[in-house]
Design a protein around this motif. Structure first.
Motif: not given
Lengths: 188, 286
Positions: A150-151, A154-155, A158, A168-169, A172-173, A175-176, A179-180, A182
């Motif tokens: 998974l990581n 994600v890389e 990104q 970048f913000p 991350n929004r 990814l937020a 992320a749950p 997983d």
């Protein structure tokens, strides 16, 4: 068989150490059909979509696993549907080329994955898509994916977002929102 | 028997494949840095993070060196940590605290060094720094056993003991939606100046509850800036102790190398007030 092997052995003769010839298959040893041994049934691709059919399931945006953003800010930050498609395609291109995780995709219907991943991200970013894929648990069933896998994914996401100049913000929004999930996309 | 041993020989390669190994697969910077006490964390605060780059099916290791340059003192720490399955962290750190000219003023001798060994263990109970529900932080409990190597001196300045054990509970979360990293730690401790001046004193001998807070902002995937605040006991009558604060920037040069620079204010140390200076830390992690 021997008459065929003999010229090969003669050709190899100048080598200091001639390669050891494998024992010739006997008549009783037919090539193993591994798909049959493991009960693998290969379905034909749909001629129209190019996708391999999946078992029936209930479609719905809830299968995307996250509520979409409100407003069009995030969709614009990702360059609309065209930008999102470039990012999801790039994420998968990087993933299938990554020795750490490429094996997961080898037996996967990438035509369908490219479509559903785009739909999912497009839906979550509120960029005007419905999600027609399966839910995350069913879609990842039996893949045996780990946190490390998974990581790695994600890389790649990104990197794809960075290459598409998503701030970048904003990265991350998104990814937020992901992320749950997983626990539903990893099994080990 | 030959059958059984044959079966075992066949099974061995499978077992080896399941053996726990390094995977170095944590997301960059999510292993945190190393605190001045050797535990995975920020610079001053212990975090709930587990050291090393290993994920839940692997082990990871890290090593660090940190220097804190203050107007009248210098603290050097170095140590190693191992993270097992992103669940358990075991660490060792050595602190060397040079008193420079103040050593002479205190009658200890110029350049007198207080030395301390810190053995620590930390267990992640629940949650994850990055993944899982957004409201659920990674929560860990830890124990830090500190052994001051200058027992006679720290007792002479009023400490009750030359060794002590801290207990910590930490909650750490990366709030991705806001690109903010937050940590809160509660520490039960009787350490004077992290234990460099011993444990307990004339004002208070027992442990007290202290707080450590950290707040960071992710500028890029490799750079986080922020600040920390750590309250500390004030056990010794002759040497007031203040809260410690820092402003830090941690930069992941690569997956394996993190450099941290910080402005640190530890207040009054061993009777000398206004100890503000710089911290520089290098961490290697696999």
């Amino acid at each position: 068989m021997m008459p065929f092997l003999l010229p090969l052995l003669l050709a190899a003769a100048p080598l200091a150490e001639p390669p050891v010839a494998a024992p010739a298959p006997t008549e009783t040893e037919a090539p193993v059909d591994w798909d049959k041994e493991f009960g693998v049934v290969r379905k034909a691709r749909d001629p129209a979509t190019g996708e391999i059919p999946v078992d029936p399931y209930v479609q719905g945006d809830a299968n995307a696993g996250a509520h979409p953003f409100a407003g069009d800010g995030m969709a614009r930050a990702f360059g609309g549907q065209a930008g999102i498609r470039r990012i999801t395609d790039r994420t998968l291109d990087l993933s299938v080329a990554d020795p750490r995780i490429k094996a997961i995709f080898e037996e996967h219907d990438m035509v369908r994955l490219r479509r559903t991943l785009f739909e999912q991200v497009c839906f979550i970013l509120n960029a005007g898509c419905r999600y027609s894929g399966r839910d995350m648990k069913v879609a990842h069933k039996g893949l045996g994916t780990t946190r490390a896998d998974l990581n790695a994914l994600v890389e790649h996401l990104q990197q794809a977002m960075r290459e598409a100049h998503v701030s970048f913000p904003a990265q991350n929004r998104l990814l937020a929102k992901l992320a749950p999930m997983d626990r539903t996309v990893t099994e080990r | 028997m030959p059958l059984i041993s044959g079966a075992l020989a066949l099974a061995a390669p499978c077992a080896a494949r399941e053996a726990i190994t390094f995977d170095g697969a944590k997301l960059i910077l999510t292993n945190g840095i190393t605190s001045v006490e050797g535990s995975g964390g920020g610079g001053l605060a212990t975090w709930a993070t587990i050291s090393g780059m290993g994920t839940n099916r692997a082990i990871g290791v890290s090593a660090h060196v940190t220097g804190v340059e203050l107007p009248d003192f210098r603290l050097d720490t170095h140590g190693v940590a191992i993270g097992i399955r992103d669940r358990v962290e075991l660490s060792y750190a050595r602190q060397n605290f040079n008193t420079r000219q103040i050593g002479a003023a205190l009658g200890l001798g110029k350049g007198f060094q207080f030395n301390q060994d810190i053995y620590a263990a930390k267990v992640r109970l629940v949650g994850d720094l990055v993944y899982g529900p957004g409201w659920l932080p990674q929560i860990s409990v830890g124990v830090e056993h500190k052994r001051n190597l200058d027992g006679a001196v720290v007792r002479a300045v009023g400490a009750r003991a030359s060794a002590g054990t801290d207990f910590t509970v930490s909650a750490t979360k990366l709030f991705l939606g806001a690109s903010v990293l937050a940590n809160a730690t509660v520490r039960l401790t009787k350490a004077n100046q992290f234990g460099l001046l011993g444990f307990g004193g004339d004002r208070k001998a027992a442990r007290s509850v202290q707080f450590e807070g950290s707040l960071g902002y992710l500028v890029t995937p490799r750079l986080v800036i922020g600040g920390e605040w750590r309250t500390r006991p004030d056990n010794l009558g002759i040497a007031r102790e203040d809260d410690a604060k820092d402003l830090f920037a941690a930069w992941a040069v690569s997956r394996h190398v993190t450099v941290t620079a910080a402005y640190v204010d530890v207040g009054s140390v061993a009777t000398v007030a206004n100890q503000r200076g710089g911290l520089l830390s290098l961490q290697l992690a696999y």
